[in-house]
Scaffold this motif. Structure first.
Motif, PDB file in Angstrom:
ATOM      1  N   TRP A 145       5.976   2.433   1.162  1.00  0.00           N
ATOM      2  CA  TRP A 145       7.095   3.305   1.508  1.00  0.00           C
ATOM      3  C   TRP A 145       6.666   4.763   1.582  1.00  0.00           C
ATOM      4  CZ3 TRP A 145      10.865   1.296   3.876  1.00  0.00           C
ATOM      5  CH2 TRP A 145      11.277  -0.002   3.605  1.00  0.00           C
ATOM      6  N   HIS A 146       5.696   5.138   0.765  1.00  0.00           N
ATOM      7  CA  HIS A 146       5.207   6.516   0.811  1.00  0.00           C
ATOM      8  C   HIS A 146       4.560   6.805   2.166  1.00  0.00           C
ATOM      9  CE1 HIS A 146       2.561   9.939   0.186  1.00  0.00           C
ATOM     10  NE2 HIS A 146       3.358  10.288  -0.815  1.00  0.00           N
ATOM     11  N   ILE A 179       6.692  -3.998   4.327  1.00  0.00           N
ATOM     12  CA  ILE A 179       6.469  -2.644   3.807  1.00  0.00           C
ATOM     13  C   ILE A 179       6.701  -2.605   2.305  1.00  0.00           C
ATOM     14  CG2 ILE A 179       7.317  -0.258   3.852  1.00  0.00           C
ATOM     15  CD1 ILE A 179       7.954  -0.696   6.821  1.00  0.00           C
ATOM     16  N   GLY A 180       7.746  -3.269   1.839  1.00  0.00           N
ATOM     17  CA  GLY A 180       8.027  -3.300   0.404  1.00  0.00           C
ATOM     18  C   GLY A 180       6.991  -4.080  -0.375  1.00  0.00           C
ATOM     19  N   ASP A 237       4.015  -2.075  -0.773  1.00  0.00           N
ATOM     20  CA  ASP A 237       4.348  -0.817  -1.456  1.00  0.00           C
ATOM     21  C   ASP A 237       3.893   0.394  -0.640  1.00  0.00           C
ATOM     22  OD1 ASP A 237       5.667   0.453  -3.496  1.00  0.00           O
ATOM     23  OD2 ASP A 237       3.862   0.708  -4.705  1.00  0.00           O
ATOM     24  N   LEU A 276      10.818  -4.806   6.702  1.00  0.00           N
ATOM     25  CA  LEU A 276      11.142  -4.189   5.416  1.00  0.00           C
ATOM     26  C   LEU A 276      10.472  -4.915   4.253  1.00  0.00           C
ATOM     27  CD1 LEU A 276      14.922  -3.364   5.921  1.00  0.00           C
ATOM     28  CD2 LEU A 276      12.976  -1.803   6.052  1.00  0.00           C
ATOM     29  N   VAL A 296       5.177   5.311   5.036  1.00  0.00           N
ATOM     30  CA  VAL A 296       6.224   5.333   6.068  1.00  0.00           C
ATOM     31  C   VAL A 296       6.968   6.671   6.019  1.00  0.00           C
ATOM     32  CG1 VAL A 296       8.403   4.282   6.808  1.00  0.00           C
ATOM     33  CG2 VAL A 296       6.485   2.840   6.124  1.00  0.00           C
ATOM     34  N   GLY A 297       7.313   7.104   4.819  1.00  0.00           N
ATOM     35  CA  GLY A 297       7.976   8.397   4.673  1.00  0.00           C
ATOM     36  C   GLY A 297       7.103   9.544   5.141  1.00  0.00           C
TER      37      GLY A 297
END
Length: 105
Positions: free
Chosen positions: A66-67, A60-61, A64, A57, A69-70
């Protein structure tokens, strides 16, 4: 739930089977670790899992992403999800087998 039931009946059954087998393998590994290393080993095993999840986490954070991963999870088909869960299940079963081989009853 409609996402899991959108395909043919055999794919819904296969997805359910793979998901249940994944949970069985994960829970079995907890029992194997407890049997081999007792409470201290089990707590270390849980702490290692929490630490690994936290590291993923944070990576990934920090990047940046997260887009991305989504986007990966929203474009994943049910066949791809079943394959991903099956690969994770095989990895857990292999780790459990490697752990249980050294277990004394």
């Amino acid at each position: 739930m409609p996402y899991l039931l959108a395909g043919p009946w055999y794919l819904s059954w296969l997805t359910s089977f793979v998901g249940l087998t994944l949970m069985l393998a994960w829970g079995m590994w907890f029992g194997i670790v407890y049997r081999r290393w007792n409470v201290i080993g089990l707590l270390s095993f849980i702490a290692a899992q929490v630490l690994a999840l936290t590291a993923v986490l944070l990576i990934i954070g920090g990047r940046d992403d997260w887009h991305a991963v989504g986007h990966f999870f929203t474009t994943l088909t049910i066949e791809g999800l079943t394959g991903l869960l099956a690969a994770l299940t095989v990895a857990l079963l292999a780790g459990g087998y490697a752990t249980v081989r050294r277990l004394t009853v």
